[in-house]
Design a protein around this motif. Structure first.
Motif, PDB file in Angstrom:
ATOM      1  N   ALA A   2       0.817  -1.219   0.000  1.00 44.59           N
ATOM      2  CA  ALA A   2       0.000   0.000   0.000  1.00 44.59           C
ATOM      3  C   ALA A   2       0.848   1.267   0.000  1.00 44.59           C
ATOM      4  N   LEU A   3       1.990   1.244   0.695  1.00 44.38           N
ATOM      5  CA  LEU A   3       2.831   2.437   0.738  1.00 44.38           C
ATOM      6  C   LEU A   3       3.420   2.747  -0.628  1.00 44.38           C
ATOM      7  N   ALA A   4       3.800   1.709  -1.365  1.00 50.14           N
ATOM      8  CA  ALA A   4       4.326   1.904  -2.713  1.00 50.14           C
ATOM      9  C   ALA A   4       3.239   2.410  -3.654  1.00 50.14           C
ATOM     10  N   GLN A   6       0.617   4.075  -2.823  1.00 52.73           N
ATOM     11  CA  GLN A   6       0.315   5.447  -2.430  1.00 52.73           C
ATOM     12  C   GLN A   6       1.347   6.415  -2.997  1.00 52.73           C
ATOM     13  N   ALA A   7       2.606   6.018  -2.980  1.00 49.91           N
ATOM     14  CA  ALA A   7       3.661   6.879  -3.528  1.00 49.91           C
ATOM     15  C   ALA A   7       3.426   7.120  -5.013  1.00 49.91           C
ATOM     16  N   GLY A   8       3.048   6.069  -5.741  1.00 46.83           N
ATOM     17  CA  GLY A   8       2.755   6.225  -7.157  1.00 46.83           C
ATOM     18  C   GLY A   8       1.547   7.112  -7.398  1.00 46.83           C
ATOM     19  N   ALA A   9       0.510   6.934  -6.590  1.00 49.55           N
ATOM     20  CA  ALA A   9      -0.708   7.737  -6.731  1.00 49.55           C
ATOM     21  C   ALA A   9      -0.424   9.211  -6.466  1.00 49.55           C
ATOM     22  N   GLN A  10       0.427   9.486  -5.497  1.00 52.22           N
ATOM     23  CA  GLN A  10       0.779  10.870  -5.192  1.00 52.22           C
ATOM     24  C   GLN A  10       1.510  11.528  -6.359  1.00 52.22           C
ATOM     25  N   ILE A  11       2.370  10.754  -7.033  1.00 54.65           N
ATOM     26  CA  ILE A  11       3.078  11.286  -8.196  1.00 54.65           C
ATOM     27  C   ILE A  11       2.091  11.602  -9.320  1.00 54.65           C
ATOM     28  N   LEU A  12       1.122  10.726  -9.548  1.00 59.03           N
ATOM     29  CA  LEU A  12       0.103  10.985 -10.559  1.00 59.03           C
ATOM     30  C   LEU A  12      -0.705  12.233 -10.212  1.00 59.03           C
ATOM     31  N   ALA A  13      -1.032  12.398  -8.938  1.00 64.23           N
ATOM     32  CA  ALA A  13      -1.818  13.552  -8.496  1.00 64.23           C
ATOM     33  C   ALA A  13      -1.061  14.863  -8.706  1.00 64.23           C
ATOM     34  N   ARG A  14       0.260  14.789  -8.736  1.00 62.02           N
ATOM     35  CA  ARG A  14       1.081  15.987  -8.943  1.00 62.02           C
ATOM     36  C   ARG A  14       1.363  16.242 -10.421  1.00 62.02           C
ATOM     37  N   GLY A  15       0.726  15.453 -11.305  1.00 59.80           N
ATOM     38  CA  GLY A  15       0.896  15.668 -12.731  1.00 59.80           C
ATOM     39  C   GLY A  15       1.953  14.794 -13.371  1.00 59.80           C
ATOM     40  N   GLY A  16       2.449  13.815 -12.639  1.00 64.61           N
ATOM     41  CA  GLY A  16       3.455  12.923 -13.183  1.00 64.61           C
ATOM     42  C   GLY A  16       2.870  11.929 -14.165  1.00 64.61           C
ATOM     43  N   SER A  17       3.734  11.367 -14.977  1.00 65.48           N
ATOM     44  CA  SER A  17       3.316  10.348 -15.941  1.00 65.48           C
ATOM     45  C   SER A  17       3.237   8.986 -15.264  1.00 65.48           C
ATOM     46  N   ALA A  18       2.725   8.009 -16.014  1.00 60.38           N
ATOM     47  CA  ALA A  18       2.698   6.646 -15.493  1.00 60.38           C
ATOM     48  C   ALA A  18       4.111   6.151 -15.207  1.00 60.38           C
ATOM     49  N   ASN A  26       8.309   1.776  -7.396  1.00 60.61           N
ATOM     50  CA  ASN A  26       9.381   0.776  -7.374  1.00 60.61           C
ATOM     51  C   ASN A  26      10.442   1.139  -6.339  1.00 60.61           C
ATOM     52  N   ALA A  27      10.784   2.429  -6.255  1.00 61.96           N
ATOM     53  CA  ALA A  27      11.779   2.872  -5.278  1.00 61.96           C
ATOM     54  C   ALA A  27      11.297   2.616  -3.852  1.00 61.96           C
ATOM     55  N   VAL A  28      10.005   2.858  -3.610  1.00 60.35           N
ATOM     56  CA  VAL A  28       9.449   2.602  -2.276  1.00 60.35           C
ATOM     57  C   VAL A  28       9.421   1.107  -1.987  1.00 60.35           C
ATOM     58  N   LEU A  29       9.095   0.296  -2.982  1.00 59.83           N
ATOM     59  CA  LEU A  29       9.097  -1.159  -2.772  1.00 59.83           C
ATOM     60  C   LEU A  29      10.465  -1.638  -2.307  1.00 59.83           C
ATOM     61  N   GLY A  30      11.526  -1.040  -2.836  1.00 60.39           N
ATOM     62  CA  GLY A  30      12.864  -1.419  -2.415  1.00 60.39           C
ATOM     63  C   GLY A  30      13.133  -1.125  -0.955  1.00 60.39           C
ATOM     64  N   VAL A  31      12.356  -0.210  -0.396  1.00 59.82           N
ATOM     65  CA  VAL A  31      12.488   0.129   1.017  1.00 59.82           C
ATOM     66  C   VAL A  31      11.628  -0.788   1.877  1.00 59.82           C
ATOM     67  N   VAL A  32      10.362  -0.923   1.510  1.00 58.65           N
ATOM     68  CA  VAL A  32       9.399  -1.603   2.376  1.00 58.65           C
ATOM     69  C   VAL A  32       9.342  -3.117   2.170  1.00 58.65           C
ATOM     70  N   GLU A  33       9.911  -3.604   1.055  1.00 57.16           N
ATOM     71  CA  GLU A  33      10.009  -5.049   0.826  1.00 57.16           C
ATOM     72  C   GLU A  33      11.442  -5.379   0.410  1.00 57.16           C
ATOM     73  N   GLU A 115      11.287  11.041  -3.249  1.00 56.22           N
ATOM     74  CA  GLU A 115      10.984  11.664  -1.958  1.00 56.22           C
ATOM     75  C   GLU A 115      10.383  10.667  -0.973  1.00 56.22           C
ATOM     76  N   SER A 116       9.441   9.863  -1.424  1.00 56.97           N
ATOM     77  CA  SER A 116       8.792   8.906  -0.509  1.00 56.97           C
ATOM     78  C   SER A 116       9.761   7.823  -0.069  1.00 56.97           C
ATOM     79  N   ALA A 117      10.556   7.305  -1.008  1.00 59.26           N
ATOM     80  CA  ALA A 117      11.521   6.255  -0.661  1.00 59.26           C
ATOM     81  C   ALA A 117      12.517   6.762   0.370  1.00 59.26           C
ATOM     82  N   ILE A 118      12.984   7.975   0.196  1.00 59.82           N
ATOM     83  CA  ILE A 118      13.930   8.548   1.144  1.00 59.82           C
ATOM     84  C   ILE A 118      13.266   8.749   2.502  1.00 59.82           C
ATOM     85  N   ALA A 119      12.032   9.243   2.492  1.00 62.63           N
ATOM     86  CA  ALA A 119      11.329   9.506   3.751  1.00 62.63           C
ATOM     87  C   ALA A 119      11.085   8.215   4.525  1.00 62.63           C
ATOM     88  N   TYR A 120      10.627   7.157   3.846  1.00 65.87           N
ATOM     89  CA  TYR A 120      10.376   5.893   4.544  1.00 65.87           C
ATOM     90  C   TYR A 120      11.679   5.268   5.046  1.00 65.87           C
TER      91      TYR A 120
END
Length: 204
Positions: A2-4, A6-18, A26-33, A115-120
């Motif tokens: 879910a954290l990964a 959420q990180a992707g969804a936040q990027i989309l909400a800020r106007g990021g591409s897929a 993927n960067a967050v997954l490397g942290v949380v898994e 940003e999310s990967a670093i924060a987690y």
């Protein structure tokens, strides 16, 4: 995770591409898994452009290390290609894959994606039930205990974290920070690659 997601969804909400969202997730997954994903692995992706229907694929699997040869393996008394251990490790392709995806399909600044990967990594995250089960598997613990640095990072207090326990990885936070601010070159030509090479040589 879910954290990964959420990180992707936040990027989309800020106007990021897929592609931006996938890299951030993927960067967050490397942290949380950490037992399943990470910047030390490879990357495969198929990118679909809805306006044109075009599919673009990328194979960012790593090559064998330059110094690894059949002669080198034979000199170590190994009769065929190693299936485990340091001589079975390829050059990590994930960060280079992220970089190429971002260069072609990215919209947001590269540094924003980490940003999310670093924060987690810095502040910690609650270990999920599935991650805890994999982390605590006897085979996983045995591999971690075989290497003092792995045990130091991933077996805090001498054991795998419990479900819901906060886990931090400041070393990974620094690595992600270097990649975020200096690009893929920080991984392949800077202090991260030097650390990987030193570890590889010490185990070879």
């Amino acid at each position: 995770n879910a954290l990964a997601s959420q990180a992707g969804a936040q990027i989309l909400a800020r106007g990021g591409s897929a592609a931006d969202a996938a890299i951030a997730a993927n960067a967050v997954l490397g942290v949380v898994e950490p037992m399943m994903n990470g910047i030390g692995g490879d990357l495969f992706a198929i990118y679909y452009e809805s306006q044109t229907g075009k599919l673009t694929g990328i194979n960012a699997s790593g090559h064998a290390p330059r110094a690894l040869s059949p002669e080198f393996i034979a000199s170590r008394g190994v009769p065929s290609m190693a299936e485990a251990g340091i001589h079975a490790v390829t050059v990590p392709g994930a960060v280079d894959g992220w970089s190429k995806m971002h260069a072609r399909f990215g919209k947001l600044p590269w540094s924003d994606l980490f940003e999310s990967a670093i924060a987690y990594s810095e502040q910690g995250f609650p270990v999920s039930e599935i991650a805890q089960e994999l982390w605590a598997a006897p085979a996983t613990i045995g591999k971690l205990e075989a290497f003092p640095e792995s045990a130091r990072v991933f077996l805090p207090k001498g054991r795998p974290p419990e479900q819901g326990e906060l886990f931090r990885n400041p070393d990974l936070a620094r690595a992600c920070g270097l990649v975020a601010h200096a690009g893929a070159e920080a991984f392949y030509q800077g202090p991260i690659s030097a650390a990987i090479l030193n570890t590889s040589c010490s185990m070879g």
